[in-house]
Design a protein around this motif. Structure first.
Motif, PDB file in Angstrom:
ATOM      1  N   LEU A 192       0.829  -1.201   0.000  1.00 53.73           N
ATOM      2  CA  LEU A 192       0.000   0.000   0.000  1.00 53.73           C
ATOM      3  C   LEU A 192       0.863   1.251   0.000  1.00 53.73           C
ATOM      4  O   LEU A 192       0.547   2.242  -0.679  1.00 53.73           O
ATOM      5  N   ASP A 193       1.971   1.190   0.684  1.00 53.24           N
ATOM      6  CA  ASP A 193       2.904   2.324   0.668  1.00 53.24           C
ATOM      7  C   ASP A 193       3.498   2.504  -0.730  1.00 53.24           C
ATOM      8  O   ASP A 193       3.710   3.641  -1.199  1.00 53.24           O
ATOM      9  N   GLY A 194       3.807   1.378  -1.423  1.00 52.25           N
ATOM     10  CA  GLY A 194       4.317   1.471  -2.802  1.00 52.25           C
ATOM     11  C   GLY A 194       3.302   2.114  -3.725  1.00 52.25           C
ATOM     12  O   GLY A 194       3.656   2.937  -4.584  1.00 52.25           O
ATOM     13  N   LEU A 195       2.021   1.753  -3.571  1.00 50.44           N
ATOM     14  CA  LEU A 195       0.981   2.374  -4.371  1.00 50.44           C
ATOM     15  C   LEU A 195       0.902   3.870  -4.102  1.00 50.44           C
ATOM     16  O   LEU A 195       0.672   4.670  -5.029  1.00 50.44           O
ATOM     17  N   ARG A 196       1.095   4.217  -2.865  1.00 52.60           N
ATOM     18  CA  ARG A 196       1.053   5.642  -2.545  1.00 52.60           C
ATOM     19  C   ARG A 196       2.203   6.377  -3.235  1.00 52.60           C
ATOM     20  O   ARG A 196       2.048   7.517  -3.710  1.00 52.60           O
ATOM     21  N   LEU A 197       3.420   5.716  -3.330  1.00 54.63           N
ATOM     22  CA  LEU A 197       4.561   6.344  -4.028  1.00 54.63           C
ATOM     23  C   LEU A 197       4.269   6.486  -5.528  1.00 54.63           C
ATOM     24  O   LEU A 197       4.553   7.527  -6.138  1.00 54.63           O
TER      25      LEU A 197
END
Length: 695
Positions: free
Chosen positions: A247-252
């Motif tokens: 989810l953090d990668g998607l946010r990036l």
């Protein structure tokens, strides 16, 4: 002046009270002996012996050794409250009821008053008789009474039990008092056993209750934990849930797309601005402006050629290319925006699912911790069920009780003290209730009239022995007191009185005896004395003399006889006597007018002294009638007998008719009692006189 003030002046209050108590020592002694006898009868015959047995117990406190701040502030250790609570529990109704039932005390007459022998006409028998007569159900009434009996027996047993703590220890004593030493020991020991059993039972019940509650709670928590875990699995299977890292990668990535969209928007802005300027340049037709607007080398080279069509065609081509570039940028920006919107939607969905999952995981973890805690406590509590012990245990069992009631020596001592106090109170009360006069000072202070003399009791049995006693005992206390009184009468006035009247408040105060004694005293020194009896209702002067006559004062006053014919001489004493006579009418009517004055005037010429005996002032008016004719009036008051009110009223009646009282005479003084009295008060004795002066 009040009598209390006079008493304080004449003698100290402590000394006076001691004298009064000493005077009544026989009353005090009799009361003390009677009280001791009554106390002995109660202690040895009436009182039921009571025996007390004591069981010694210890309380094992589980309180922490370090006191809390509340205990330090209040100054009371928590253990004190715990010990006091245990003392009350031992005497509580629950344990006492168990003891009554366990020991069958309801069948013990000592505690059940219904089992004691009752008189035939007792309240219960009469009540049952009335109930049968009214047709009431005696059995039902008996059932209702049974409950009352149980309550009564419980109260009686509880009254026989006392529990005390040994100071600064955890030890306490269970004490039972009954009429049987063996029974006292049995009850004390059994009560201690019931108390210990009650502690174990309550702990077992509490533990059992805890086990049941924990079992139910553990089962509920287990079901709840399984439900939480199933919900987690369902959530993970129903959603494309990624991890928090993904989810953090998607946010990036969303951030990068957002930056590319921003860059595209900036490029579109630049292209649109350049396109607008190029269109303006073309519209203006200025070649230099067009070259400047497009900045194209080919276009710059064509500006100097002669073929203008090529220049224009080239410029339009460049404009078309610029428009195509702008459209591409717009398309690319729209594609990036759509991708960003989709990615943000995916991120929101993933984030919501992740939050729900985390919430379920936390709840499941909390439920698992609570479940494991309750499960561990359940195992511990289950193990403790068979290991319960009482907080108290017996140190010393009770032995057959020792006698505690009645305390015979104490009862006898207290009875003696109480009897002495009652006797002393009786003596003091008698002393306070006495309204008589016991001293010359008291009488003078009360009446403000001087006392002419204090005459002791005449030591004679009959009136006829008076003159012989005075003749044979010229130096006796009585004779000396009469001389003193005679001297006081002579010195009370500027001229020696010739006609002297004796009177009193009530009968029996000794006025006639004093009048006869005064006449004898004057005759003994050679005076010619006439003794006149004006108390014609009682006529007691004849009892003092051996002579008598047919005529008297009534004959003289009525004119039936002369004074000389009515007077009789007593040869033994030399006293001339005018006896009283029974009057046909009222004696007061005879004395009214001038007849009495004429009689006395005639007598003055023939006698050195005239002594008149008149009736009491409060009974008849004779003394007030005669008082106007005399030179001196001696008012007789009986020692320790005549009431103060009687003296006050008698003197007031004389004062009302303006008859002065020369002085008072305190008569019939008991010298032996007078020496013993510490105060000036005595008991008042009322002398009846009704019947003596009836006309």
């Amino acid at each position: 002046m009040q009598l209390d003030d006079l008493n304080a002046e004449t003698r100290g209050p402590t000394t006076s009270m001691l004298h009064v108590l000493w005077h009544g020592k026989w009353i005090i002694l009799v009361c003390a002996v009677c009280a001791v006898l009554m106390g002995a009868y109660y202690a040895f015959r009436v009182a039921v012996p009571k025996y007390a047995a004591v069981t010694e117990m210890v309380f094992e406190s589980s309180a922490p050794p370090i006191p809390n701040i509340e205990a330090v502030v209040t100054g009371q250790a928590p253990e004190d409250a715990v010990i006091n609570t245990q003392l009350q529990i031992i005497r509580s109704g629950g344990l006492v009821d168990k003891l009554v039932e366990d020991m069958s005390l309801i069948d013990d007459p000592e505690f059940n008053h219904l089992l004691r022998p009752k008189p035939l006409f007792s309240r219960e028998n009469l009540r049952n008789l009335v109930a049968r007569g009214l047709g009431a159900d005696v059995a039902e009434a008996a059932e209702q009474d049974l409950e009352k009996v149980k309550i009564s027996v419980g109260a009686a047993v509880r009254a026989a039990i006392s529990v005390t703590a040994v100071r600064n220890t955890y030890i306490f004593h269970v004490r039972v008092r009954t009429t049987d030493p063996e029974k006292s020991a049995r009850l004390a020991n059994r009560l201690a056993e019931l108390y210990i059993e009650d502690q174990v039972t309550k702990k077992f019940e509490a533990t059992e209750y805890a086990v049941n509650w924990l079992s139910e709670r553990v089962s509920a928590l287990e079901v709840e934990l399984l439900q939480k875990e199933d919900e987690i699995k369902a959530l993970r299977s129903e959603t494309d849930l990624v991890s928090a890292e993904a989810l953090d990668g998607l946010r990036l990535r969303a951030k990068e797309l957002r930056e590319r969209v921003s860059t595209a928007e900036e490029a579109i802005s630049r292209l649109r601005a350049s396109l607008d300027s190029q269109k303006e340049a073309l519209a203006s037709g200025d070649e230099q402006a067009i070259v400047a607007a497009f900045s194209d080398r080919s276009l710059r080279q064509l500006i100097s050629s002669e073929n203008a069509a090529l220049f224009t065609k080239r410029a339009e081509l460049l404009l078309t290319n610029q428009e195509n570039a702008l459209n591409r940028e717009i398309s690319q920006k729209d594609a990036l925006s759509a991708s960003l919107a989709q990615m943000l939607a995916d991120i929101d969905a993933q984030n919501s699912d992740l939050l729900g999952l985390n919430q379920l995981v936390r709840e499941a973890e909390a439920t698992r911790v609570l479940y494991e805690t309750f499960l561990s406590r359940l195992k511990q509590t289950t193990v403790q069920i068979g290991l319960q012990q009482a907080d108290s245990h017996v140190l010393t069992n009770a032995v057959p009780g020792s006698l505690v009631e009645p305390r015979k020596s104490r009862i006898l001592i207290l009875s003696c003290l109480l009897g002495g106090i009652v006797g002393g109170a009786i003596v003091l009360l008698q002393n306070m209730m006495n309204a008589g006069f016991r001293s010359k000072e008291m009488l003078e202070a009360y009446t403000q009239i001087p006392v002419l003399g204090e005459v002791p009791v005449m030591p004679i049995r009959q009136r006829s022995g008076l003159l012989a006693f005075l003749r044979d005992n010229p130096t006796s206390a009585v004779a000396e007191s009469m001389r003193n009184m005679r001297t006081s009468l002579v010195m009370a006035q500027q001229e020696a009185p010739k006609v002297i009247m004796y009177t009193s408040s009530e009968p029996g105060e000794g006025k006639t005896t004093l009048a006869v004694s005064h006449a004898q005293n004057l005759a003994a020194i050679g005076k010619k004395v006439l003794l006149i009896e004006c108390d014609i209702r009682r006529r007691t002067i004849s009892k003092y003399f051996d002579v008598n006559g047919d005529l008297g004062i009534v004959s003289v006053l009525t004119g039936q006889s002369s004074l000389e014919d009515a007077i009789i001489l007593d040869e033994q004493t030399g006293i001339f006597i005018l006896f009283g006579e029974k009057a046909e009418g009222s004696a007061a009517d005879l004395l009214t007018g001038g007849n009495m004055q004429d009689l006395l005037d005639t007598a003055r010429d023939h006698f050195d002294a005239i002594i008149i005996d008149t009736p009491p002032v409060l009974v008849v008016p004779d003394a007030r009638l005669v008082g106007h004719c005399v030179d001196a009036l001696a008012y007789v008051v009986k020692w320790d007998s005549t009431a103060q009110t009687a003296v006050r009223e008698g003197l007031a009646q004389l004062r009302a008719v303006k008859i002065p009282v020369t002085g008072l005479v305190l008569s019939q003084i008991n010298m032996r009692r007078a020496r013993r009295y510490g105060s000036r008060y005595g008991s008042y004795s009322s002398y009846g006189y009704s019947g003596y002066y009836d006309n």
